[in-house]
Design a protein around this motif. Structure first.
Motif, short mmCIF file in Angstrom:
data_model
loop_
_atom_site.label_atom_id
_atom_site.label_comp_id
_atom_site.label_asym_id
_atom_site.label_seq_id
_atom_site.Cartn_x
_atom_site.Cartn_y
_atom_site.Cartn_z
N VAL A 200 0.75 -1.11 0.05
CA VAL A 200 -0.05 -0.02 0.00
C VAL A 200 0.95 1.19 -0.16
N GLY A 201 0.72 2.20 -1.15
CA GLY A 201 1.37 3.26 -1.02
C GLY A 201 0.70 4.50 -0.69
N GLN A 202 1.46 5.80 -0.78
CA GLN A 202 1.07 6.75 -0.36
C GLN A 202 0.59 7.63 -1.61
N VAL A 203 -0.32 8.24 -1.86
CA VAL A 203 -0.59 9.10 -3.04
C VAL A 203 -0.54 10.29 -2.86
N SER A 204 0.02 11.24 -3.75
CA SER A 204 0.30 12.87 -3.76
C SER A 204 -0.31 13.32 -5.17
N PHE A 205 -1.06 13.82 -5.03
CA PHE A 205 -1.86 14.89 -6.07
C PHE A 205 -0.96 15.29 -6.92
N THR A 206 0.20 15.83 -6.58
CA THR A 206 1.35 16.56 -7.35
C THR A 206 1.87 15.36 -8.05
N ASP A 207 2.11 14.29 -7.42
CA ASP A 207 2.78 13.02 -8.11
C ASP A 207 1.80 12.52 -9.32
N ILE A 208 0.36 12.39 -9.30
CA ILE A 208 -0.27 12.10 -9.99
C ILE A 208 -0.44 12.86 -11.34
N ILE A 209 -0.57 14.23 -11.04
CA ILE A 209 -0.52 15.18 -12.08
C ILE A 209 0.41 15.19 -12.87
N SER A 210 1.78 15.00 -12.35
CA SER A 210 3.00 15.22 -12.93
C SER A 210 3.20 14.00 -13.92
N ASN A 211 2.99 12.90 -13.33
CA ASN A 211 3.08 11.58 -14.21
C ASN A 211 2.16 11.71 -15.23
N ALA A 212 1.01 12.46 -15.02
CA ALA A 212 -0.06 12.55 -16.35
C ALA A 212 0.44 13.41 -17.28
N ILE A 213 1.29 14.45 -16.98
CA ILE A 213 1.74 15.44 -17.87
C ILE A 213 2.73 14.91 -18.67
N ARG A 214 3.70 14.09 -17.93
CA ARG A 214 4.97 13.30 -18.70
C ARG A 214 4.31 12.61 -19.61
N ASN A 215 3.12 11.60 -19.33
CA ASN A 215 2.58 10.74 -20.16
C ASN A 215 1.98 11.49 -21.24
N VAL A 216 1.31 12.34 -21.13
CA VAL A 216 0.88 13.22 -22.43
C VAL A 216 2.06 13.71 -23.21
N ASP A 217 3.16 14.38 -22.32
CA ASP A 217 4.14 14.63 -23.29
C ASP A 217 4.81 13.55 -24.16
N SER A 218 5.17 12.56 -23.37
CA SER A 218 5.96 11.51 -24.39
C SER A 218 4.84 11.00 -25.40
N GLN A 219 3.64 10.87 -25.41
CA GLN A 219 2.93 10.36 -26.35
C GLN A 219 3.14 11.57 -27.50
N GLY A 220 2.96 12.92 -27.37
CA GLY A 220 3.24 13.83 -28.22
C GLY A 220 4.64 13.68 -28.98
N GLN A 221 5.48 13.45 -28.06
CA GLN A 221 6.94 13.55 -28.85
C GLN A 221 6.95 12.15 -29.80
N ALA B 216 -2.11 11.14 -29.14
CA ALA B 216 -1.37 12.20 -28.53
C ALA B 216 -2.60 13.32 -28.38
N SER B 217 -3.15 13.61 -29.34
CA SER B 217 -4.42 14.74 -29.57
C SER B 217 -5.36 14.42 -28.47
N LEU B 218 -5.75 13.26 -28.36
CA LEU B 218 -6.86 12.88 -27.53
C LEU B 218 -6.37 12.79 -26.11
N SER B 219 -5.26 12.42 -25.69
CA SER B 219 -4.71 12.63 -24.50
C SER B 219 -4.57 14.17 -23.94
#
Length: 114
Positions: free
Chosen positions: A40-61, A88-91
């Motif tokens: 069981v891990g701890q969840v950070s809103f900042t980490d979730i949003i940062s990971n989502a942004i990195r994922n969208v960016d990597s799909q665009g690249q 990438a556009s949909l993400s």
């Protein structure tokens, strides 16, 4: 009178217990990931949003690299490039919608009377 004092002591002890349990909460615990062997891990809103942004960016690249490869003649996979571009556009569109929802929720909270 004695019963009233005992009832008041009971209520005060319950309030103290609730206050202590709220104080002990540091982060949100989430259900374990079935792939992580029950940890069981701890969840950070900042980490979730940062990971989502990195994922969208990597799909665009990735989409950009595939489109460049097709444009320069290094690849004949036009369909794969177009699919990557649409993903990438949909993400990105989904990320913008989430941002808009979060900002609307923030504005609603800020408009609440205190």
């Amino acid at each position: 009178m004695q019963n009233d004092l005992m009832g008041l002591d009971s209520v005060l002890s319950q309030i103290s217990d609730v206050r202590q349990s709220v104080t002990d909460m540091n982060a949100i615990s989430i259900a374990p990931n079935p792939l992580s062997n029950g940890a069981v891990g701890q969840v950070s809103f900042t980490d979730i949003i940062s990971n989502a942004i990195r994922n969208v960016d990597s799909q665009g690249q990735e989409a950009s690299q595939k489109m460049t490869a097709v444009d320069t003649g290094q690849s004949d996979d036009l369909v794969g490039a177009m699919i990557a571009s649409q993903k990438a556009s949909l993400s990105f569109t989904a990320m913008v919608q989430v941002r808009n929802s979060v900002m609307m929720a923030y504005d609603d909270v800020m408009k609440m009377p205190v």
